[in-house]
Design a protein around this motif. Structure first.
Motif, PDB file in Angstrom:
ATOM      1  N   VAL A 269      -0.628  -1.255  -7.387  1.00 53.80           N
ATOM      2  CA  VAL A 269      -0.438  -2.594  -6.820  1.00 53.80           C
ATOM      3  C   VAL A 269      -1.799  -3.241  -6.590  1.00 53.80           C
ATOM      4  CG1 VAL A 269       0.481  -3.917  -4.876  1.00 53.80           C
ATOM      5  CG2 VAL A 269       1.693  -1.879  -5.689  1.00 53.80           C
TER       6      VAL A 269
ATOM      7  N   LYS B 178       7.898  -2.923   0.655  1.00 61.39           N
ATOM      8  CA  LYS B 178       7.160  -3.481  -0.476  1.00 61.39           C
ATOM      9  C   LYS B 178       5.870  -2.690  -0.644  1.00 61.39           C
ATOM     10  CE  LYS B 178       8.721  -8.292  -0.596  1.00 61.39           C
ATOM     11  NZ  LYS B 178       8.271  -9.713  -0.527  1.00 61.39           N
TER      12      LYS B 178
ATOM     13  N   GLN C  87       4.774  -4.817  -7.691  1.00 61.31           N
ATOM     14  CA  GLN C  87       5.450  -4.054  -6.638  1.00 61.31           C
ATOM     15  C   GLN C  87       6.812  -3.565  -7.118  1.00 61.31           C
ATOM     16  OE1 GLN C  87       5.382  -7.025  -3.542  1.00 61.31           O
ATOM     17  NE2 GLN C  87       3.626  -6.093  -2.520  1.00 61.31           N
TER      18      GLN C  87
END
Length: 235
Positions: A64, A102, A51
């Motif tokens: 991710v 995030k 991330q």
């Protein structure tokens, strides 16, 4: 980048940036020797580090890794999904874009949304955009996870909507890719009837949609009146 980031990918994006290992390590918040081990595959590239790398290097969130936890079947706060969609760049929710979001894998966000019993229309409308915007996903994983949770009909319908948007935009490459994905999902299409994230639909509306739903909804055994023509945003 369309695949989940690994050691080779971590090195590749650094080299593409033209950064030294010292500079990259400083930006990533790790030591230079540790970055060397990460790039050589001698240390595990955690989700948190990935991330961070996505933010630092500016690569797509498809890098991710998706969460290994089960998809949320319990009601998920619409605000949380809205923030994730905003973080992924959905134009209608740009005002919700968090400063320190995030990054999440778009496929994970898509499946989390499809797993909800009831989802706000503004969030349902975002899903075809999400498919189009992040078409280079790990679709093998997405389809597999959808089948595990009996979401293939909902996913197939959203992919069909996305294909309709691609046709509207005249993007033949995306149309063909999405049509291939539809064919893959059709092989596991469920016979039981479902809704597009609207389990609380009144019985009278269910009866009406059984007769009057659009062709694509009938194809995917869904009770919904969504069509590509009413979706506002094309990626």
């Amino acid at each position: 980048m369309s695949s989940v980031m690994d050691a080779k990918g971590l090195r590749a994006v650094r080299v593409e940036k033209g950064w030294s290992q010292v500079k990259a390590a400083r930006r990533l918040g790790v030591s230079q020797p540790y970055l060397v081990m990460l790039e050589r595959g001698q240390r595990r590239l955690t989700s948190e580090l990935t991330q961070r790398a996505v933010r630092v290097y500016g690569v797509p969130p498809t890098a991710v890794p998706p969460s290994q936890s089960a998809l949320p079947r319990l009601p998920l706060a619409g605000a949380a999904l809205a923030r994730d969609l905003a973080g992924l760049g959905y134009p209608a929710l740009a005002y919700l874009r968090p400063r320190r979001w995030k990054p999440k894998n778009p496929g994970e966000v898509l499946l989390a949304a499809l797993a909800q019993d009831d989802l706000e229309p503004r969030l349902v409308e975002a899903l075809p955009w999400l498919v189009l915007r992040y078409l280079p996903l790990d679709w093998a994983w997405v389809v597999c996870a959808a089948k595990v949770h009996d979401l293939q009909n909902r996913l197939g319908f959203v992919v069909s909507l996305a294909r309709g948007l691609a046709e509207r935009a005249g993007d033949r490459r995306k149309v063909e890719s999405l049509a291939d994905l539809e064919r893959t999902l059709e092989r596991s299409r469920l016979a039981r009837e479902d809704t597009l994230c609207r389990v609380s639909m009144p019985e009278a509306e269910r009866r009406w949609l059984t007769v009057n739903r659009p062709a694509e909804a009938r194809r995917w055994n869904l009770l919904t009146d969504w069509t590509a023509e009413v979706v506002r945003y094309v990626a």
